[in-house]
Design a protein around this motif. Structure first.
Motif, PDB file in Angstrom:
ATOM      1  N   ILE A 154       0.820  -1.209   0.000  1.00 52.30           N
ATOM      2  CA  ILE A 154       0.000   0.000   0.000  1.00 52.30           C
ATOM      3  C   ILE A 154       0.856   1.262   0.000  1.00 52.30           C
ATOM      4  O   ILE A 154       0.631   2.196  -0.791  1.00 52.30           O
ATOM      5  N   LEU A 155       1.866   1.313   0.857  1.00 55.25           N
ATOM      6  CA  LEU A 155       2.557   2.573   1.134  1.00 55.25           C
ATOM      7  C   LEU A 155       3.720   2.875   0.187  1.00 55.25           C
ATOM      8  O   LEU A 155       3.955   4.042  -0.135  1.00 55.25           O
ATOM      9  N   HIS A 156       4.465   1.868  -0.250  1.00 57.59           N
ATOM     10  CA  HIS A 156       5.579   2.154  -1.159  1.00 57.59           C
ATOM     11  C   HIS A 156       5.116   2.758  -2.488  1.00 57.59           C
ATOM     12  O   HIS A 156       5.726   3.727  -2.974  1.00 57.59           O
ATOM     13  N   PRO A 157       4.052   2.237  -3.107  1.00 56.81           N
ATOM     14  CA  PRO A 157       3.583   2.913  -4.332  1.00 56.81           C
ATOM     15  C   PRO A 157       3.117   4.343  -4.090  1.00 56.81           C
ATOM     16  O   PRO A 157       3.245   5.197  -4.984  1.00 56.81           O
ATOM     17  N   ILE A 158       2.584   4.619  -2.909  1.00 58.73           N
ATOM     18  CA  ILE A 158       2.144   5.991  -2.611  1.00 58.73           C
ATOM     19  C   ILE A 158       3.334   6.945  -2.637  1.00 58.73           C
ATOM     20  O   ILE A 158       3.254   8.047  -3.205  1.00 58.73           O
ATOM     21  N   TRP A 159       4.443   6.545  -2.027  1.00 65.35           N
ATOM     22  CA  TRP A 159       5.645   7.382  -2.053  1.00 65.35           C
ATOM     23  C   TRP A 159       6.131   7.593  -3.489  1.00 65.35           C
ATOM     24  O   TRP A 159       6.524   8.704  -3.870  1.00 65.35           O
ATOM     25  N   THR A 160       6.095   6.532  -4.291  1.00 64.11           N
ATOM     26  CA  THR A 160       6.548   6.627  -5.676  1.00 64.11           C
ATOM     27  C   THR A 160       5.638   7.554  -6.480  1.00 64.11           C
ATOM     28  O   THR A 160       6.111   8.387  -7.268  1.00 64.11           O
ATOM     29  N   PHE A 161       4.337   7.410  -6.288  1.00 60.77           N
ATOM     30  CA  PHE A 161       3.380   8.263  -6.994  1.00 60.77           C
ATOM     31  C   PHE A 161       3.543   9.722  -6.558  1.00 60.77           C
ATOM     32  O   PHE A 161       3.420  10.639  -7.389  1.00 60.77           O
ATOM     33  N   ALA A 162       3.825   9.932  -5.276  1.00 63.27           N
ATOM     34  CA  ALA A 162       4.051  11.304  -4.799  1.00 63.27           C
ATOM     35  C   ALA A 162       5.235  11.933  -5.511  1.00 63.27           C
ATOM     36  O   ALA A 162       5.202  13.116  -5.887  1.00 63.27           O
ATOM     37  N   GLY A 163       6.295  11.154  -5.711  1.00 63.29           N
ATOM     38  CA  GLY A 163       7.446  11.664  -6.451  1.00 63.29           C
ATOM     39  C   GLY A 163       7.074  12.054  -7.869  1.00 63.29           C
ATOM     40  O   GLY A 163       7.506  13.097  -8.379  1.00 63.29           O
ATOM     41  N   ASP A 164       6.267  11.237  -8.513  1.00 65.65           N
ATOM     42  CA  ASP A 164       5.814  11.516  -9.873  1.00 65.65           C
ATOM     43  C   ASP A 164       5.030  12.828  -9.929  1.00 65.65           C
ATOM     44  O   ASP A 164       5.239  13.671 -10.801  1.00 65.65           O
ATOM     45  N   ARG A 165       4.119  13.015  -8.968  1.00 64.32           N
ATOM     46  CA  ARG A 165       3.298  14.228  -8.958  1.00 64.32           C
ATOM     47  C   ARG A 165       4.140  15.471  -8.670  1.00 64.32           C
ATOM     48  O   ARG A 165       3.937  16.533  -9.276  1.00 64.32           O
ATOM     49  N   ILE A 166       5.075  15.325  -7.726  1.00 66.27           N
ATOM     50  CA  ILE A 166       5.943  16.457  -7.398  1.00 66.27           C
ATOM     51  C   ILE A 166       6.760  16.862  -8.618  1.00 66.27           C
ATOM     52  O   ILE A 166       6.931  18.045  -8.923  1.00 66.27           O
ATOM     53  N   ALA A 167       7.256  15.858  -9.337  1.00 63.76           N
ATOM     54  CA  ALA A 167       8.083  16.140 -10.513  1.00 63.76           C
ATOM     55  C   ALA A 167       7.311  16.932 -11.560  1.00 63.76           C
ATOM     56  O   ALA A 167       7.840  17.857 -12.179  1.00 63.76           O
ATOM     57  N   HIS A 168       6.046  16.594 -11.758  1.00 60.17           N
ATOM     58  CA  HIS A 168       5.255  17.326 -12.737  1.00 60.17           C
ATOM     59  C   HIS A 168       5.051  18.784 -12.328  1.00 60.17           C
ATOM     60  O   HIS A 168       4.823  19.643 -13.186  1.00 60.17           O
ATOM     61  N   SER A 169       5.152  19.046 -11.041  1.00 58.89           N
ATOM     62  CA  SER A 169       4.949  20.414 -10.561  1.00 58.89           C
ATOM     63  C   SER A 169       6.204  21.264 -10.661  1.00 58.89           C
ATOM     64  O   SER A 169       6.110  22.484 -10.869  1.00 58.89           O
ATOM     65  N   VAL A 170       7.385  20.634 -10.517  1.00 60.30           N
ATOM     66  CA  VAL A 170       8.605  21.441 -10.407  1.00 60.30           C
ATOM     67  C   VAL A 170       9.623  21.195 -11.517  1.00 60.30           C
ATOM     68  O   VAL A 170      10.622  21.912 -11.589  1.00 60.30           O
ATOM     69  N   ALA A 171       9.413  20.202 -12.369  1.00 56.84           N
ATOM     70  CA  ALA A 171      10.402  19.889 -13.407  1.00 56.84           C
ATOM     71  C   ALA A 171      10.686  21.112 -14.278  1.00 56.84           C
ATOM     72  O   ALA A 171       9.773  21.789 -14.750  1.00 56.84           O
ATOM     73  N   GLY A 172      11.975  21.382 -14.445  1.00 62.33           N
ATOM     74  CA  GLY A 172      12.394  22.492 -15.282  1.00 62.33           C
ATOM     75  C   GLY A 172      12.311  23.853 -14.631  1.00 62.33           C
ATOM     76  O   GLY A 172      12.619  24.864 -15.266  1.00 62.33           O
ATOM     77  N   ARG A 173      11.924  23.897 -13.370  1.00 60.16           N
ATOM     78  CA  ARG A 173      11.822  25.168 -12.659  1.00 60.16           C
ATOM     79  C   ARG A 173      12.970  25.306 -11.669  1.00 60.16           C
ATOM     80  O   ARG A 173      13.619  24.320 -11.316  1.00 60.16           O
TER      81      ARG A 173
END
Length: 202
Positions: A154-173
């Motif tokens: 349950i929890l390891h994929p949540i951490w991975t998905f959080a990284g994905d979402r964070i990246a979409h917010s800050v990539a290239g900034r």
């Protein structure tokens, strides 16, 4: 019951769900490669904890008492490996789903927990704190293994998905560089806490 399963499950969820070396690596992997591409790596990380649980359940810590220098060396070598991973994370630049290199697969994920001091400390604490003396090694180990597996799934994929979402917010900034260095610092800090503050008895 030989294992206080309910209490251990709460303990396991609190440990698996909180920041630590493995979760920081999962966060960074999701940020760099995207959630879907990181899933084989996540599966490896989940399976890798079983490589610790079963040997510990069947008496590995007795061997540790007989050869403490071997396990002390393993502890610090493992910490050095996690710190090296943190350095790689610090120097990554995000491109979720567009990374030049392929995402790490199942086998690289498999070694994360065996080289993670927090995982060793958590598992040893589980056996020493939640298993009744004289319990069947097989059934107590199976209970510990299933509790941790359920939390990880349950929890390891949540951490991975959080990284994905964070990246979409800050990539290239401009914030991207600071985010990756923050993840790296948190990874190193979690290792140091386990080694010197949390008691990684491996």
């Amino acid at each position: 019951m030989s294992v206080a399963a309910g209490s251990f499950l709460i303990f396991a969820a609190s440990q698996v769900g909180t920041p630590g070396p493995a979760n920081m690596v999962l966060l960074g992997t999701g940020a760099r490669y995207g959630f879907r591409a990181a899933l084989p790596f996540v599966a490896g990380v989940i399976a890798g904890k079983q490589l610790i649980i079963w040997p510990v359940g069947f008496g590995l810590m007795q061997l540790a008492d007989q050869a403490p220098i071997v396990f002390a060396t393993l502890k610090y070598a493992s910490a050095a490996y996690i710190c090296w991973l943190a350095w790689k994370v610090a120097n990554l630049r995000l491109a979720p789903g567009q990374a030049e290199q392929a995402a790490p697969g199942f086998l690289p994920g498999l070694i994360v927990h065996p080289l993670n001091p927090k995982a060793w400390a958590m598992i040893v604490a589980g056996f020493t704190g939640f298993v009744a003396p004289g319990s069947s090694p097989f059934w107590s180990t199976l209970t510990i293994a299933l509790c941790l597996l359920s939390c990880q799934v349950i929890l390891h994929p949540i951490w991975t998905f959080a990284g994905d979402r964070i990246a979409h917010s800050v990539a290239g900034r401009p914030a991207e560089k600071y985010l990756m260095w923050t993840l790296a610092v948190l990874t190193v800090a979690s290792v140091l806490f386990v080694l010197f503050g949390g008691g990684a008895h491996i």
